[in-house]
Design a protein around this motif. Sequence first.
Motif, mmCIF file in Angstrom:
data_model
loop_
_atom_site.group_PDB
_atom_site.id
_atom_site.type_symbol
_atom_site.label_atom_id
_atom_site.label_comp_id
_atom_site.label_asym_id
_atom_site.label_seq_id
_atom_site.Cartn_x
_atom_site.Cartn_y
_atom_site.Cartn_z
ATOM 1 N N LEU A 247 -11.023 -3.192 8.046
ATOM 2 C CA LEU A 247 -9.767 -2.898 7.352
ATOM 3 C C LEU A 247 -9.503 -1.394 7.222
ATOM 4 N N ILE A 248 -10.406 -0.573 7.741
ATOM 5 C CA ILE A 248 -10.242 0.881 7.661
ATOM 6 C C ILE A 248 -9.643 1.383 8.969
ATOM 7 N N ALA A 249 -8.429 1.878 8.913
ATOM 8 C CA ALA A 249 -7.764 2.379 10.120
ATOM 9 C C ALA A 249 -8.504 3.598 10.659
ATOM 10 N N GLN A 250 -8.768 3.620 11.950
ATOM 11 C CA GLN A 250 -9.457 4.742 12.577
ATOM 12 C C GLN A 250 -8.478 5.767 13.152
ATOM 13 N N ARG A 251 -7.239 5.355 13.367
ATOM 14 C CA ARG A 251 -6.164 6.248 13.798
ATOM 15 C C ARG A 251 -4.903 5.877 13.038
ATOM 16 N N PRO A 252 -4.037 6.833 12.754
ATOM 17 C CA PRO A 252 -2.805 6.498 12.047
ATOM 18 C C PRO A 252 -1.785 5.848 12.957
ATOM 19 N N VAL A 253 -0.929 5.047 12.358
ATOM 20 C CA VAL A 253 0.204 4.523 13.106
ATOM 21 C C VAL A 253 1.184 5.673 13.334
ATOM 22 N N LYS A 254 1.895 5.632 14.438
ATOM 23 C CA LYS A 254 2.887 6.675 14.726
ATOM 24 C C LYS A 254 4.202 6.027 15.104
ATOM 25 N N PRO A 255 5.329 6.579 14.613
ATOM 26 C CA PRO A 255 5.434 7.660 13.646
ATOM 27 C C PRO A 255 4.747 7.314 12.325
ATOM 28 N N TYR A 256 4.335 8.335 11.575
ATOM 29 C CA TYR A 256 3.529 8.129 10.385
ATOM 30 C C TYR A 256 4.222 7.278 9.334
ATOM 31 N N ASP A 257 5.552 7.337 9.278
ATOM 32 C CA ASP A 257 6.265 6.581 8.243
ATOM 33 C C ASP A 257 6.384 5.088 8.568
ATOM 34 N N ARG A 258 5.752 4.659 9.674
ATOM 35 C CA ARG A 258 5.685 3.221 9.974
ATOM 36 C C ARG A 258 4.472 2.569 9.328
ATOM 37 N N ALA A 259 3.720 3.315 8.545
ATOM 38 C CA ALA A 259 2.567 2.748 7.840
ATOM 39 C C ALA A 259 3.037 1.728 6.810
ATOM 40 N N ARG A 260 2.164 0.768 6.513
ATOM 41 C CA ARG A 260 2.522 -0.291 5.574
ATOM 42 C C ARG A 260 2.519 0.213 4.133
ATOM 43 N N LEU A 261 3.394 -0.352 3.333
ATOM 44 C CA LEU A 261 3.547 0.018 1.925
ATOM 45 C C LEU A 261 3.541 -1.254 1.083
ATOM 46 N N LEU A 262 2.620 -1.332 0.156
ATOM 47 C CA LEU A 262 2.546 -2.481 -0.742
ATOM 48 C C LEU A 262 3.434 -2.195 -1.959
ATOM 49 N N VAL A 263 4.401 -3.056 -2.191
ATOM 50 C CA VAL A 263 5.376 -2.847 -3.263
ATOM 51 C C VAL A 263 5.174 -3.892 -4.350
ATOM 52 N N CYS A 264 5.023 -3.412 -5.577
ATOM 53 C CA CYS A 264 4.858 -4.305 -6.726
ATOM 54 C C CYS A 264 6.099 -4.224 -7.601
ATOM 55 N N ASP A 265 6.825 -5.311 -7.709
ATOM 56 C CA ASP A 265 7.996 -5.395 -8.578
ATOM 57 C C ASP A 265 7.526 -5.956 -9.911
ATOM 58 N N ARG A 266 7.369 -5.086 -10.890
ATOM 59 C CA ARG A 266 6.832 -5.526 -12.184
ATOM 60 C C ARG A 266 7.782 -6.475 -12.897
ATOM 61 N N ALA A 267 9.073 -6.212 -12.783
ATOM 62 C CA ALA A 267 10.046 -7.040 -13.494
ATOM 63 C C ALA A 267 10.003 -8.491 -13.009
ATOM 64 N N LEU A 268 9.806 -8.670 -11.701
ATOM 65 C CA LEU A 268 9.786 -10.018 -11.131
ATOM 66 C C LEU A 268 8.370 -10.537 -10.902
ATOM 67 N N SER A 269 7.357 -9.706 -11.240
ATOM 68 C CA SER A 269 5.951 -10.065 -10.993
ATOM 69 C C SER A 269 5.769 -10.482 -9.537
ATOM 70 N N LYS A 270 6.311 -9.658 -8.640
ATOM 71 C CA LYS A 270 6.306 -9.986 -7.223
ATOM 72 C C LYS A 270 5.704 -8.834 -6.419
ATOM 73 N N VAL A 271 4.873 -9.199 -5.447
ATOM 74 C CA VAL A 271 4.279 -8.209 -4.548
ATOM 75 C C VAL A 271 4.777 -8.482 -3.135
ATOM 76 N N SER A 272 5.189 -7.431 -2.431
ATOM 77 C CA SER A 272 5.694 -7.614 -1.068
ATOM 78 C C SER A 272 5.168 -6.515 -0.162
ATOM 79 N N ASN A 273 5.124 -6.810 1.138
ATOM 80 C CA ASN A 273 4.703 -5.846 2.142
ATOM 81 C C ASN A 273 5.931 -5.214 2.785
ATOM 82 N N ARG A 274 6.003 -3.876 2.696
ATOM 83 C CA ARG A 274 7.098 -3.140 3.310
ATOM 84 C C ARG A 274 6.515 -2.026 4.170
ATOM 85 N N LEU A 275 7.353 -1.121 4.626
ATOM 86 C CA LEU A 275 6.915 0.066 5.357
ATOM 87 C C LEU A 275 7.348 1.308 4.590
ATOM 88 N N PHE A 276 6.664 2.415 4.816
ATOM 89 C CA PHE A 276 7.027 3.657 4.132
ATOM 90 C C PHE A 276 8.458 4.061 4.446
#
Length: 301
Positions: A29-58
């Motif tokens: 699970l440890i990336a050895q090289r970054p994704v390119k362009p760098y802003d295509r990396a995954r972003l875990l988003v936690c919506d506290r109001a809805l108690s919801k977690v989703s996978n997005r991109l930077f």
Amino acid sequence: MSSKYSESGWKKRVNSEQEPFSYSLPQHLIAQRPVKPYDRARLLVCDRALSKVSNRLFLDLPEMLNERHFLVFNNSKVMPARLLGEIRGSSARVELLLLEKHSPGVWSAIGKPFRRLSQGVEVVVNGEYPVLVQSADGKALTVDFKSCPISAEQLMERVGHMPIPPYIRKGLSDESDKHDYQAQFARDEGSIAAPTAGLHFTEELLGRIRAAGSKVGFVTLHVGRASFQSVVVGDGEITAPGEERYVYDSELLSELDDFRSSGGKIIAVGTTVVRALESMRAVPVQKKGTVLRTSIFIRPP
């Protein structure tokens, strides 16, 4: 905080009292090289109001921001501070990791194998650049570049390696790491590890964040040895892993105060930014640009 690398993953060195600081991360699970362009990396988003977690991109981040947000980044630049060489008169391979310049030609450092780096030992970096071990105390070294034909800064630029962590390709950096292990907005050189939270922000992404109405600011905290030293826990007490240098910015503090008083939210991009901002707030007002040291760190609860 210091850690131990293994083929099966990244496991914190802990005893039972240090359990709050312990985690295990599987190697796959440890990336050895970054994704390119760098802003295509995954972003875990936690919506506290809805108690919801989703996978997005930077690159989706501007959709979640507006004029009520102020993002603060660490603009410290990573030095190619890892120097490889041999001990003069032998074939013993050693390495030095430069930490901080203390006076012209004299730097603090750590090295390995430490047992070979005693006072008076001369290390020949890259087969031609002599560096003298001035002192060796505990695990800390003081090294002297005065007999070297070029400065320590020039030596790092010429033959230094980026100090990537051991869980990335076992710490063996290459030319790509000079770009990949550096935030695109990095400006003030002084870190021996990247403030990694900022690595995914391209200039294009920062432009879109500003276009969404959000403000962007920068602090400087040089990531040092403290970031991979052990947190010592014993008898109910937690001892800080060490100090790091940061630059006091009275103008930024005033701007953030005004922003918060108007109902805005400050987003510290990474723990080094949290450390710098909270440290600045905790000391008496200083002249802008004053270099200070901090030992505060995140701890339970």
